[in-house]
Design an enzyme around this catalytic site. Sequence first.
Site, PDB file in Angstrom:
ATOM      1  N   LYS A  78      20.424  23.448  29.761  1.00 22.38           N
ATOM      2  CA  LYS A  78      21.349  22.935  28.747  1.00 22.38           C
ATOM      3  C   LYS A  78      22.785  23.190  29.195  1.00 22.38           C
ATOM      4  O   LYS A  78      23.058  24.212  29.841  1.00 22.38           O
ATOM      5  CB  LYS A  78      21.048  23.676  27.437  1.00 22.38           C
ATOM      6  CG  LYS A  78      21.870  23.284  26.234  1.00 22.38           C
ATOM      7  CD  LYS A  78      21.390  24.094  25.015  1.00 22.38           C
ATOM      8  CE  LYS A  78      22.191  23.821  23.766  1.00 22.38           C
ATOM      9  NZ  LYS A  78      21.685  24.596  22.609  1.00 22.38           N
ATOM     10  N   SER A 153      20.566  21.967  18.492  1.00 21.87           N
ATOM     11  CA  SER A 153      21.537  21.433  19.405  1.00 21.87           C
ATOM     12  C   SER A 153      20.988  21.121  20.801  1.00 21.87           C
ATOM     13  O   SER A 153      21.615  20.392  21.550  1.00 21.87           O
ATOM     14  CB  SER A 153      22.697  22.428  19.537  1.00 21.87           C
ATOM     15  OG  SER A 153      22.236  23.652  20.058  1.00 21.87           O
ATOM     16  N   SER A 177      17.924  25.922  17.453  1.00 19.67           N
ATOM     17  CA  SER A 177      18.276  24.830  18.372  1.00 19.67           C
ATOM     18  C   SER A 177      17.294  24.557  19.497  1.00 19.67           C
ATOM     19  O   SER A 177      17.439  23.562  20.195  1.00 19.67           O
ATOM     20  CB  SER A 177      19.640  25.096  18.995  1.00 19.67           C
ATOM     21  OG  SER A 177      20.635  24.687  18.105  1.00 19.67           O
TER      22      SER A 177
HETATM   23  N1  GLN Z   1      21.675  23.846  13.673  1.00 21.55           N
HETATM   24  C1  GLN Z   1      22.093  25.196  13.770  1.00 21.55           C
HETATM   25  C2  GLN Z   1      23.601  25.282  13.830  1.00 21.55           C
HETATM   26  O1  GLN Z   1      24.204  24.278  13.866  1.00 21.55           O
HETATM   27  C3  GLN Z   1      21.446  25.852  14.948  1.00 21.55           C
HETATM   28  C4  GLN Z   1      22.274  25.860  16.166  1.00 21.55           C
HETATM   29  C5  GLN Z   1      21.670  26.621  17.288  1.00 21.55           C
HETATM   30  O2  GLN Z   1      20.584  27.185  17.182  1.00 21.55           O
HETATM   31  N2  GLN Z   1      22.428  26.707  18.361  1.00 21.55           N
HETATM   32  O3  GLN Z   1      24.170  26.333  13.823  1.00 21.55           O
END
Ligand code: GLN
Length: 479
Positions: A78, A153, A177
């Site tokens: 990522k 994400s 994420s």
């Molecule tokens: N959707 C969550 C956020 O926006 C999770 C993000 C993540 O795990 N990096 O914070």
Amino acid sequence: MKVYPTLREIQADLLTGKQTVSGMVEQYLSHIDSTNDLNIYVEVYADEARQKAAELDQKINTAPDSLGKLFGMVTSIKDVICQEGHGVTAASKILEGFTSLYSATAVERMLAEDVIIIGRTNCDQFAMGSTNENSVYGPTLNAADPEKVPGGSSGGAAVSVQADTCLTALGSDTGGSVRQPAAFCGVLGFKPTYGRISRYGLLAYASSFDQIGILGRNIEDIACLLEVMAGEDKMDSTSSRRAVDNYEDFLKNNFNKKVKIAYFDTAVEHKSIDADIRQQTLNFIDQLKADGHTVEAVDFAYLDYIIPAYYVLTTAEASSNLSRYDGIRYGYRHPDAKSLQETYEKSRTEGFSKEVKRRIMLGTFVLSAGYYDAYYAKAQKVRRLIQDKTLEILDEYDFILMPTSPSPAFDLGEKTSDPVEMYLADIYTVQANMAGIPAINIPLGTHQNGMPVGIQLMAKHFKEADLLAYANYVLKNII
Ligand code: GLN
């Protein structure tokens, strides 16, 4: 479920000459070409992958004993994970043109075992989001239906596996994420215990929540990659000193225990859950019971406090972590700022997306002198309650079972106008990060609308071996 060959099976074919690493890399690269429209990769390392493949093919023929544990594994990383000499931008303009000076420990350990990194994948900017739409490169699309988001994400990471452009992918999981995009794309997504894998070289979003996670097709592949990356690292004082288990060997002893699993009525009956996901979750519970496992509903009164506390704490940490991007030290600097102050202001105003700025502002607010006690300190207390209650449940039960997401993949654009709506969709994944425990998304089935549905299991701290072994058992015998 369709059965995908594991890394060990691939390696057996490589050693007997049925397949070559170069041939595999060409196949992955051609999948990358044919799925270009899905916008999975920020950058593909085609030449490097080909060169490394040729070296490995040579080694297979001349010095097979010197091969690393991961030879034949092609992975993506990522765009928040550093690799020396390669770009890393967290899908943000603020890191435009930035090149890493060192590799993340996780990356270094994989490379030392002969992994091939085929490219870096698209994501939500600074890992903030649940749809991968919040990226300076535009959204990644779900390979099951390009009108749908892949989740976020780590959306690019999930689709990189879903579209067979690599065997495994590294993502990061602060509040779901890795698991949520895995659920939206029908692949495995695993977040280890906080501290199990070093965070050195992972761009920080919320440091007390962040953890590198693995996406893949087989539990075996995840186990072997975890074994390589896990363990103490002098460069990350929050990495655990606890010895790393032999996760792979553990899988070989066929799991034949009957286990005790807890689930929450408040989760399965939650107002936000999609009817079909609820039904599939209940059916799965029945199947587990029919197989002899104890699955019981337990009380968990805090479910609706998880999201507010999470967004207070993570935005607070983010506002501090992201202060380093000042237009001076990294990446983008506004070309016509007239003073230092203006350089900060203009670079950050243009460099960060709206969502990142929203979170920096919210985090700054909850940490400000007048509101610290009311929000930040309060949310810390809520985190403690959630941790304590979660661990109390896990003292009595082996695992906690939850849907991974209250709905299948959203339509593109569906959640962009209302950030709070999007935050609420993290309701089932955030608990594991609040408590720092390991959790995994397992593909469960297909929704009436044709999109993948996932189910999630969580375990006690450092019980990765049990969690992976049980997930493997469930995949092979129940789903
Ligand atoms: N959707 C969550 C956020 O926006 C999770 C993000 C993540 O795990 N990096 O914070």
